[in-house]
Enzyme design. Structure first.
Site, PDB file in Angstrom:
ATOM      1  N   CYS A   1      -0.585   4.167   2.013  1.00  0.00           N
ATOM      2  CA  CYS A   1      -0.392   4.075   3.470  1.00  0.00           C
ATOM      3  C   CYS A   1       1.061   4.373   3.848  1.00  0.00           C
ATOM      4  O   CYS A   1       1.319   5.067   4.819  1.00  0.00           O
ATOM      5  CB  CYS A   1      -0.719   2.676   3.993  1.00  0.00           C
ATOM      6  SG  CYS A   1      -2.157   1.911   3.281  1.00  0.00           S
ATOM      7  N   ASP A   2       2.005   3.836   3.092  1.00  0.00           N
ATOM      8  CA  ASP A   2       3.406   3.839   3.539  1.00  0.00           C
ATOM      9  C   ASP A   2       4.336   4.739   2.726  1.00  0.00           C
ATOM     10  O   ASP A   2       5.496   4.918   3.105  1.00  0.00           O
ATOM     11  CB  ASP A   2       3.969   2.403   3.471  1.00  0.00           C
ATOM     12  CG  ASP A   2       3.179   1.453   4.358  1.00  0.00           C
ATOM     13  OD1 ASP A   2       2.572   1.929   5.335  1.00  0.00           O
ATOM     14  OD2 ASP A   2       3.154   0.246   4.063  1.00  0.00           O
TER      15      ASP A   2
ATOM     16  N   CYS B   1       0.822  -1.213   0.000  1.00  0.00           N
ATOM     17  CA  CYS B   1       0.000   0.000   0.000  1.00  0.00           C
ATOM     18  C   CYS B   1       0.857   1.265   0.000  1.00  0.00           C
ATOM     19  O   CYS B   1       1.339   1.702   1.047  1.00  0.00           O
ATOM     20  CB  CYS B   1      -0.927  -0.011   1.219  1.00  0.00           C
ATOM     21  SG  CYS B   1      -1.950   1.449   1.338  1.00  0.00           S
TER      22      CYS B   1
END
Ligand code: NAP
Length: 312
Positions: free
Chosen positions: A142-143, A139
């Site tokens: 997200c990261d 992801c």
């Protein structure tokens, strides 16, 4: 254990499930929609949705907020964090008993719409399992911000890999796209953007051979498929985008699946078993997008209603 009787159970509240719920409500079907996490499915992690009509570069999260808000206005309440454990046909009746994990109730329904989507496929290489969440991610949204001015790699050559590489290039100093062929699978508009982006570098005809790191990913070994040479590549993070596996386990013994596990449906979203329908990424569709998932859900609920009323 309480038994909740409904005409229809929609399993999954991504675009397909929510599309089905909207049409089920309009047809006045007595239904429930369950979701094992929060509503949204895969697109909540997508930075921009630019191929859904009317969406003006909204994020996936914003688009889903709109979908959920619309459903709420129609008194559709998604049962969140409610995971269906099993589906069992009731002997001699056109009904299914659905058990729910860690719950005091079961469902008895005459129809089911499987809108369970798909999950990221893994490379399944040495060292991978231990480093997921410690340098290996699925992801970028997200990261990605963790890799400001760092070097990352993306594996895959499809729409997801290229889209996420473009996102990562906003933060990382270098983004390697590691692809097993010498040609991308992604749609042309994404390819053009990636080729123009100076931070994105391509490693063609290349695969990851091994992940190395103690508590966190330190480097990888890559293999050139033409000359078979293996070499070290220092990366701070690696994102795997090598496709998806369908979440079809619940019905694997009940309906026909294709060779990759996707649920086989006809154009009416009917599976090989009367009463079970499938919509969105979990079915064998030629196009996996929000626009097609919503449409699949609408068709499934409409066909189910017509069938119940003897119109089909
Ligand atoms: P995909 O289209 O199946 O592409 C997977 C990529 O990973 C391919 O390039 C494939 O290589 C590579 N690959 C597969 N297994 C591999 C392995 N074991 N080792 C190395 N490489 C491997 O998956 P996706 O990109 O996630 O897309 C899934 C669906 O979602 C598609 O229908 C796509 O159009 C859709 N999608 C759309 C958008 C958008 O519209 N903006 C965004 C994301 C996804 P080969 O090419 O050699 O097979």
């Amino acid at each position: 254990m309480a038994e909740i009787k409904k005409e229809l159970l929609i399993i999954g509240a991504g675009p397909a499930g929510l599309g089905a719920a909207l049409y089920a409500r309009r047809a006045d079907i007595d239904f429930e929609i369950t979701e094992k996490h929060m509503p949204g499915g895969q697109i909540v992690n997508t930075e921009f949705i630019e191929n859904y009509l009317g969406s003006k570069k909204e994020s996936g999260f914003e688009l889903i907020q709109g979908f959920v808000g619309h459903c709420k206005e129609l008194d559709i309440e998604v049962k969140e964090y409610s995971s269906i454990a099993s589906i069992e046909p009731v002997k001699g009746k056109n009904q299914f008993k659905c058990k729910v994990y860690d719950s005091d109730h079961t469902y008895k329904v005459s129809s089911i719409i499987m809108a369970t989507g798909a999950s990221p496929k893994r490379l399944n290489l040495k060292g991978e399992k231990e480093l997921i969440g410690s340098g290996i991610s699925f992801c970028a949204t997200c990261d990605g911000a963790l890799y400001r001015d760092k070097v990352v790699a993306v594996v895959g050559g499809g729409d997801t890999a290229v889209e996420e590489a473009l996102f990562l290039a906003k933060f990382a100093s270098t983004v390697y796209i590691i692809h097993r062929r010498d040609e991308l699978r992604a749609v042309q508009i994404l390819q053009d953007r990636a080729f123009e982006n100076k931070r994105i570098k391509f490693l063609w005809n290349t695969v990851v051979d091994k992940f190395v790191g103690e508590s966190k990913l330190d480097h990888i070994f890559i293999k050139n498929l033409e000359d078979k040479k293996v070499s070290r590549l220092d990366v701070d993070g690696l994102f795997e985008y090598v496709g998806y596996v369908p979440n079809s386990k619940l019905v694997k013994d009940l309906v026909e699946l294709d060779q990759d596990g996707f649920i086989v449906t006809d154009q009416y979203m009917r599976t090989s078993r009367p009463g079970i329908y499938a919509a969105g990424d979990v079915r064998n569709t030629p196009l996996r997008q929000v626009i097609t998932a919503v449409s699949d859900g609408a068709i499934a609920a409409t066909v189910m209603d017509k069938h119940m009323r003897g119109l089909l």
